[in-house]
Design a protein around this motif. Structure first.
Motif, PDB file in Angstrom:
ATOM      1  N   MET A 173       0.181   9.549  -5.008  1.00  0.00           N
ATOM      2  CA  MET A 173       0.551   8.879  -3.771  1.00  0.00           C
ATOM      3  C   MET A 173      -0.182   9.510  -2.591  1.00  0.00           C
ATOM      4  O   MET A 173      -0.538   8.829  -1.628  1.00  0.00           O
ATOM      5  CB  MET A 173       2.052   8.958  -3.559  1.00  0.00           C
ATOM      6  N   THR A 174      -0.426  10.815  -2.667  1.00  0.00           N
ATOM      7  CA  THR A 174      -1.150  11.481  -1.577  1.00  0.00           C
ATOM      8  C   THR A 174      -2.544  10.897  -1.413  1.00  0.00           C
ATOM      9  O   THR A 174      -3.009  10.661  -0.294  1.00  0.00           O
ATOM     10  CB  THR A 174      -1.247  12.993  -1.866  1.00  0.00           C
ATOM     11  N   GLY A 175      -3.220  10.639  -2.523  1.00  0.00           N
ATOM     12  CA  GLY A 175      -4.549  10.045  -2.443  1.00  0.00           C
ATOM     13  C   GLY A 175      -4.523   8.661  -1.827  1.00  0.00           C
ATOM     14  O   GLY A 175      -5.399   8.301  -1.036  1.00  0.00           O
ATOM     15  N   VAL A 176      -3.512   7.866  -2.160  1.00  0.00           N
ATOM     16  CA  VAL A 176      -3.390   6.531  -1.567  1.00  0.00           C
ATOM     17  C   VAL A 176      -3.141   6.634  -0.075  1.00  0.00           C
ATOM     18  O   VAL A 176      -3.751   5.918   0.735  1.00  0.00           O
ATOM     19  CB  VAL A 176      -2.252   5.747  -2.247  1.00  0.00           C
ATOM     20  N   PHE A 177      -2.263   7.546   0.341  1.00  0.00           N
ATOM     21  CA  PHE A 177      -1.964   7.709   1.764  1.00  0.00           C
ATOM     22  C   PHE A 177      -3.191   8.180   2.544  1.00  0.00           C
ATOM     23  O   PHE A 177      -3.410   7.761   3.684  1.00  0.00           O
ATOM     24  CB  PHE A 177      -0.815   8.699   1.950  1.00  0.00           C
ATOM     25  N   GLN A 178      -3.986   9.030   1.937  1.00  0.00           N
ATOM     26  CA  GLN A 178      -5.195   9.503   2.621  1.00  0.00           C
ATOM     27  C   GLN A 178      -6.177   8.366   2.856  1.00  0.00           C
ATOM     28  O   GLN A 178      -6.838   8.303   3.890  1.00  0.00           O
ATOM     29  CB  GLN A 178      -5.840  10.617   1.803  1.00  0.00           C
ATOM     30  N   ARG A 179      -6.280   7.443   1.885  1.00  0.00           N
ATOM     31  CA  ARG A 179      -7.140   6.272   2.079  1.00  0.00           C
ATOM     32  C   ARG A 179      -6.617   5.388   3.192  1.00  0.00           C
ATOM     33  O   ARG A 179      -7.367   4.877   4.014  1.00  0.00           O
ATOM     34  CB  ARG A 179      -7.229   5.480   0.780  1.00  0.00           C
ATOM     35  N   LEU A 180      -5.305   5.202   3.218  1.00  0.00           N
ATOM     36  CA  LEU A 180      -4.717   4.339   4.233  1.00  0.00           C
ATOM     37  C   LEU A 180      -4.788   4.950   5.620  1.00  0.00           C
ATOM     38  O   LEU A 180      -4.889   4.236   6.619  1.00  0.00           O
ATOM     39  CB  LEU A 180      -3.256   4.034   3.885  1.00  0.00           C
ATOM     40  N   ALA A 181      -4.741   6.288   5.703  1.00  0.00           N
ATOM     41  CA  ALA A 181      -4.775   6.949   7.005  1.00  0.00           C
ATOM     42  C   ALA A 181      -6.089   6.698   7.719  1.00  0.00           C
ATOM     43  O   ALA A 181      -6.145   6.687   8.960  1.00  0.00           O
ATOM     44  CB  ALA A 181      -4.541   8.449   6.836  1.00  0.00           C
ATOM     45  N   GLY A 182      -7.168   6.480   6.977  1.00  0.00           N
ATOM     46  CA  GLY A 182      -8.461   6.240   7.591  1.00  0.00           C
ATOM     47  C   GLY A 182      -8.691   4.796   7.969  1.00  0.00           C
ATOM     48  O   GLY A 182      -9.730   4.461   8.541  1.00  0.00           O
TER      49      GLY A 182
END
Length: 390
Positions: free
Chosen positions: A304-313
């Motif tokens: 989930m952290t990887g998905v959130f990092q993509r969305l943050a950008g």
């Protein structure tokens, strides 16, 4: 060709013939020969049965939500010139023992309808068939299998809750990620579409070349219709879900998707297994996403952290709906950063327990929680805080 009973009788007959020859017992020899002849007659009777049958099968409907009834209708017709014997219709169904239906003898040209219900308690892809007809002799010694239809599928969508869609946010952008038609006038001015003139339209918006072609006054429509956007993130990790909580999570994601579809909103579905649909709208797109949710399974990869990092950008805006389990501290931090790119962030937690504390934008779902009521309460609170109404 031979059934188990047929092989048993044949073996017994051959053994009896051998014993009769060895011990010189005529009665034993004749009894064995009679058994062998009985098997041969059974085989010939089945092989010489001339069946001219047509079988049509239909699954109605072939796409349903979990718990909704679906059935198979089969039409069998005798196109031969002789009356058919009693037939057994066998239709395998994945996850069950299948359907076994007896068809009474049919006169030439006669037909018969038979139906049976399909299992729809759980989401998934149910394979049906291949259907076959089985013809046996009166003693059950020989069996002839006749293929009748190919394999068909029933798609069982996740269970759907009737819920309101996420509210509009100030971050919603009419151009959000979907391709819209765009025309260019002869004067070099961009506009969205052309439509017939209605009383009250500004005459300066009349598009004269199109008016001349259509013999009807056509005006330019400069603005796109408003479309809200919702990004749904589904946690599919086996490390955070049990089979039970995962089913509740998938059902929640599908319910949000269907609520957005009813309003023709733009929807993006992302999962931790790497799937990313991109923004889209319309029935065809929603059906494709529901097909994915019908077949999705727990996976070992992704975070989930990887998905959130993509969305943050990204600057996609709209509403972010995450569906999964209770998040770790690192995931909470990543979710907070990603949430700044969205107008709203709703977290759906699938759990079998009663948590000690629930955030204001957290929706619980599970055997102890009513997802529909919890979601409606959160959406109502968000709408009350917004100036832009739904």
């Amino acid at each position: 060709m031979l059934t188990r009973q047929g092989w048993t009788v044949l073996g017994t007959g051959v053994g009896t013939v051998v014993l009769g020859r060895i011990f010189g017992m005529l009665e034993l020899y004749l009894a064995g020969a009679a058994l062998v002849c009985l098997v041969l007659i059974a085989v010939l009777s089945v092989l010489l049965s001339r069946l001219t049958m047509t079988v049509a099968r239909e699954v109605r409907p072939d796409r349903v939500s979990a718990g909704t009834e679906s059935r198979v209708d089969v039409l069998a017709q005798n196109r031969g010139t002789r009356r058919t014997p009693v037939l057994l219709m066998v239709d395998p169904v994945s996850g069950t023992r299948g359907a076994r239906l007896m068809i009474a003898p049919l006169a030439p040209g006669a037909s018969r309808d038979v139906s049976y219900r399909l299992p729809t308690e759980r989401r998934g892809i149910v394979e049906i068939g291949p259907l076959r007809l089985e013809l046996s002799d009166p003693f059950g010694l020989a069996l002839l299998r006749i293929p009748a239809t190919e394999v068909t599928e029933l798609t069982v969508y996740p269970r759907i809750h009737r819920i309101p869609p996420p509210p509009h946010t100030f971050g919603d952008d009419p151009h959000a990620g979907a391709d819209h038609p765009n025309a260019l006038s002869l004067t070099g001015e961009d506009f969205y579409a052309l439509r017939p003139y209605v009383i009250g339209d500004d005459m300066r918006r009349v598009h004269w070349p199109s008016t001349a072609r259509h013999d009807e006054i056509m005006v330019r429509q400069d603005e796109l219709p408003w479309q809200s956007r919702t990004t749904i993130v589904l946690d599919t990790r086996s490390s955070t879900h049990t089979d039970e909580t995962f089913e509740y999570a998938v059902s929640a994601a599908a319910s949000v998707l269907q609520a957005c579809r009813a309003c023709d909103d733009l929807v993006r579905l992302i999962s931790t297994d790497g799937a990313d649909s991109g923004f889209s709208s319309g029935k065809a797109s929603a059906d494709s996403l529901m097909e994915y949710l019908a077949a999705v399974r727990l996976s070992a990869g992704g975070t989930m952290t990887g998905v959130f990092q993509r969305l943050a950008g990204s600057s996609s805006g709209g509403t972010l709906v995450t569906v999964g389990a209770t998040r770790s501290a690192a995931e909470e931090l990543a979710a907070t950063r990603a949430g700044t790119a969205f107008g709203n962030h709703i977290h759906v937690v699938a759990t079998t327990r009663l948590p000690d504390e629930v955030g204001p934008l957290t929706v619980l779902t599970g055997p102890l929680h009513s997802f529909g009521d919890n979601w409606t309460a959160v959406v109502s609170a968000l709408r009350a805080r917004r100036v832009v109404p739904r």
